[in-house]
Design a protein around this motif. Structure first.
Motif, PDB file in Angstrom:
ATOM      1  N   ALA A   1       2.990 -14.359   4.229  1.00 42.01           N
ATOM      2  CA  ALA A   1       3.539 -13.169   4.886  1.00 42.01           C
ATOM      3  C   ALA A   1       3.825 -12.105   3.833  1.00 42.01           C
ATOM      4  O   ALA A   1       4.431 -12.385   2.803  1.00 42.01           O
ATOM      5  N   ALA A   2       3.377 -10.898   4.107  1.00 41.65           N
ATOM      6  CA  ALA A   2       3.547  -9.787   3.174  1.00 41.65           C
ATOM      7  C   ALA A   2       3.942  -8.537   3.950  1.00 41.65           C
ATOM      8  O   ALA A   2       3.620  -8.397   5.124  1.00 41.65           O
ATOM      9  N   ARG A   3       4.648  -7.656   3.271  1.00 42.59           N
ATOM     10  CA  ARG A   3       4.991  -6.358   3.854  1.00 42.59           C
ATOM     11  C   ARG A   3       4.448  -5.287   2.907  1.00 42.59           C
ATOM     12  O   ARG A   3       4.794  -5.253   1.727  1.00 42.59           O
ATOM     13  N   ALA A   4       3.588  -4.416   3.438  1.00 37.10           N
ATOM     14  CA  ALA A   4       3.004  -3.336   2.649  1.00 37.10           C
ATOM     15  C   ALA A   4       3.564  -2.008   3.137  1.00 37.10           C
ATOM     16  O   ALA A   4       3.689  -1.781   4.337  1.00 37.10           O
ATOM     17  N   THR A   5       3.923  -1.141   2.195  1.00 36.64           N
ATOM     18  CA  THR A   5       4.452   0.182   2.532  1.00 36.64           C
ATOM     19  C   THR A   5       3.792   1.233   1.639  1.00 36.64           C
ATOM     20  O   THR A   5       3.352   0.945   0.534  1.00 36.64           O
ATOM     21  N   ASP A   6       3.730   2.440   2.151  1.00 36.15           N
ATOM     22  CA  ASP A   6       3.215   3.563   1.377  1.00 36.15           C
ATOM     23  C   ASP A   6       4.072   4.775   1.719  1.00 36.15           C
ATOM     24  O   ASP A   6       4.003   5.295   2.839  1.00 36.15           O
ATOM     25  N   ALA A   7       4.883   5.206   0.771  1.00 32.79           N
ATOM     26  CA  ALA A   7       5.853   6.275   1.014  1.00 32.79           C
ATOM     27  C   ALA A   7       5.198   7.608   1.360  1.00 32.79           C
ATOM     28  O   ALA A   7       5.777   8.418   2.075  1.00 32.79           O
ATOM     29  N   ASP A   8       3.990   7.840   0.870  1.00 31.18           N
ATOM     30  CA  ASP A   8       3.354   9.134   1.127  1.00 31.18           C
ATOM     31  C   ASP A   8       1.983   8.994   1.793  1.00 31.18           C
ATOM     32  O   ASP A   8       1.107   9.816   1.626  1.00 31.18           O
ATOM     33  N   GLY A   9       1.818   7.931   2.558  1.00 31.01           N
ATOM     34  CA  GLY A   9       0.546   7.718   3.238  1.00 31.01           C
ATOM     35  C   GLY A   9       0.664   6.608   4.261  1.00 31.01           C
ATOM     36  O   GLY A   9       1.762   6.250   4.680  1.00 31.01           O
ATOM     37  N   ALA A  10      -0.455   6.072   4.649  1.00 30.99           N
ATOM     38  CA  ALA A  10      -0.495   4.999   5.638  1.00 30.99           C
ATOM     39  C   ALA A  10      -1.264   3.820   5.067  1.00 30.99           C
ATOM     40  O   ALA A  10      -2.136   3.988   4.224  1.00 30.99           O
ATOM     41  N   ILE A  11      -0.945   2.649   5.521  1.00 32.49           N
ATOM     42  CA  ILE A  11      -1.648   1.439   5.108  1.00 32.49           C
ATOM     43  C   ILE A  11      -2.816   1.225   6.073  1.00 32.49           C
ATOM     44  O   ILE A  11      -2.620   1.093   7.282  1.00 32.49           O
ATOM     45  N   ALA A  12      -4.032   1.213   5.546  1.00 33.64           N
ATOM     46  CA  ALA A  12      -5.222   1.024   6.385  1.00 33.64           C
ATOM     47  C   ALA A  12      -5.493  -0.452   6.635  1.00 33.64           C
ATOM     48  O   ALA A  12      -5.943  -0.834   7.704  1.00 33.64           O
ATOM     49  N   ARG A  13      -5.230  -1.292   5.629  1.00 35.11           N
ATOM     50  CA  ARG A  13      -5.442  -2.732   5.778  1.00 35.11           C
ATOM     51  C   ARG A  13      -4.713  -3.469   4.672  1.00 35.11           C
ATOM     52  O   ARG A  13      -4.401  -2.904   3.630  1.00 35.11           O
ATOM     53  N   VAL A  14      -4.448  -4.735   4.933  1.00 36.41           N
ATOM     54  CA  VAL A  14      -3.873  -5.630   3.939  1.00 36.41           C
ATOM     55  C   VAL A  14      -4.856  -6.779   3.768  1.00 36.41           C
ATOM     56  O   VAL A  14      -5.274  -7.396   4.751  1.00 36.41           O
ATOM     57  N   GLU A  15      -5.259  -7.043   2.526  1.00 33.08           N
ATOM     58  CA  GLU A  15      -6.207  -8.105   2.236  1.00 33.08           C
ATOM     59  C   GLU A  15      -5.504  -9.216   1.461  1.00 33.08           C
ATOM     60  O   GLU A  15      -4.660  -8.947   0.614  1.00 33.08           O
ATOM     61  N   PHE A  16      -5.876 -10.457   1.755  1.00 32.75           N
ATOM     62  CA  PHE A  16      -5.309 -11.625   1.086  1.00 32.75           C
ATOM     63  C   PHE A  16      -6.410 -12.291   0.261  1.00 32.75           C
ATOM     64  O   PHE A  16      -7.504 -12.537   0.762  1.00 32.75           O
ATOM     65  N   PHE A  17      -6.090 -12.569  -1.017  1.00 36.73           N
ATOM     66  CA  PHE A  17      -7.056 -13.165  -1.941  1.00 36.73           C
ATOM     67  C   PHE A  17      -6.475 -14.402  -2.601  1.00 36.73           C
ATOM     68  O   PHE A  17      -5.275 -14.490  -2.833  1.00 36.73           O
ATOM     69  N   GLN A  18      -7.367 -15.343  -2.936  1.00 36.29           N
ATOM     70  CA  GLN A  18      -7.062 -16.430  -3.859  1.00 36.29           C
ATOM     71  C   GLN A  18      -7.980 -16.194  -5.048  1.00 36.29           C
ATOM     72  O   GLN A  18      -9.178 -16.446  -4.974  1.00 36.29           O
ATOM     73  N   GLY A  19      -7.422 -15.668  -6.128  1.00 39.92           N
ATOM     74  CA  GLY A  19      -8.255 -15.246  -7.246  1.00 39.92           C
ATOM     75  C   GLY A  19      -9.181 -14.136  -6.783  1.00 39.92           C
ATOM     76  O   GLY A  19      -8.745 -13.146  -6.215  1.00 39.92           O
ATOM     77  N   ALA A  20     -10.501 -14.315  -6.970  1.00 38.30           N
ATOM     78  CA  ALA A  20     -11.482 -13.313  -6.547  1.00 38.30           C
ATOM     79  C   ALA A  20     -11.991 -13.568  -5.123  1.00 38.30           C
ATOM     80  O   ALA A  20     -12.755 -12.776  -4.594  1.00 38.30           O
ATOM     81  N   THR A  21     -11.569 -14.666  -4.502  1.00 36.72           N
ATOM     82  CA  THR A  21     -12.045 -15.022  -3.165  1.00 36.72           C
ATOM     83  C   THR A  21     -11.159 -14.404  -2.091  1.00 36.72           C
ATOM     84  O   THR A  21      -9.954 -14.671  -2.043  1.00 36.72           O
ATOM     85  N   LYS A  22     -11.765 -13.595  -1.248  1.00 35.86           N
ATOM     86  CA  LYS A  22     -11.020 -12.984  -0.151  1.00 35.86           C
ATOM     87  C   LYS A  22     -10.800 -14.018   0.945  1.00 35.86           C
ATOM     88  O   LYS A  22     -11.730 -14.644   1.426  1.00 35.86           O
ATOM     89  N   LEU A  23      -9.538 -14.199   1.336  1.00 34.49           N
ATOM     90  CA  LEU A  23      -9.183 -15.157   2.371  1.00 34.49           C
ATOM     91  C   LEU A  23      -9.221 -14.533   3.756  1.00 34.49           C
ATOM     92  O   LEU A  23      -9.600 -15.169   4.736  1.00 34.49           O
ATOM     93  N   GLY A  24      -8.775 -13.291   3.859  1.00 35.43           N
ATOM     94  CA  GLY A  24      -8.723 -12.618   5.154  1.00 35.43           C
ATOM     95  C   GLY A  24      -8.082 -11.263   5.008  1.00 35.43           C
ATOM     96  O   GLY A  24      -7.668 -10.864   3.920  1.00 35.43           O
ATOM     97  N   GLU A  25      -7.985 -10.560   6.123  1.00 31.84           N
ATOM     98  CA  GLU A  25      -7.371  -9.231   6.111  1.00 31.84           C
ATOM     99  C   GLU A  25      -6.835  -8.900   7.491  1.00 31.84           C
ATOM    100  O   GLU A  25      -7.219  -9.501   8.490  1.00 31.84           O
ATOM    101  N   GLN A  26      -5.930  -7.953   7.507  1.00 32.41           N
ATOM    102  CA  GLN A  26      -5.455  -7.373   8.755  1.00 32.41           C
ATOM    103  C   GLN A  26      -5.635  -5.873   8.627  1.00 32.41           C
ATOM    104  O   GLN A  26      -5.179  -5.265   7.664  1.00 32.41           O
TER     105      GLN A  26
END
Length: 84
Positions: free
Chosen positions: A42-67
């Motif tokens: 579980a992660a919380r992403a914020t951007d004070a002067d913009g919007a979050i387009a997506r959150v990506e989850f990685f194990q090292g260089a391997t992408k696990l998934g995204e929202q």
């Protein structure tokens, strides 16, 4: 008043952009997790002067998934299958 022979200089600058911030709050740091199960990242992403387009989850260089398009300030989660 400008006439047809006056020079006009226009300078356009972009305001500085601050990078987004992310905090992982589950599992806790140094948590011991059982094998052969799923656990939630579980992660919380914020951007004070913009919007979050997506959150990506990685194990090292391997992408696990995204929202994509997470709700502002809401936690983003990924369920990771553990194997032996």
């Amino acid at each position: 008043m400008l006439t047809g022979t006056d020079d006009l200089i226009v300078t356009v600058t972009n305001p500085p952009s601050n990078p987004p911030a992310v905090a992982i709050y589950s599992p806790a740091n140094n948590a011991t997790l059982p094998s052969a199960t799923y656990f939630e990242i579980a992660a919380r992403a914020t951007d004070a002067d913009g919007a979050i387009a997506r959150v990506e989850f990685f194990q090292g260089a391997t992408k696990l998934g995204e929202q994509t398009a997470p709700a502002a300030g809401d936690p983003t989660t990924y369920f990771w299958p553990m194997t032996n």
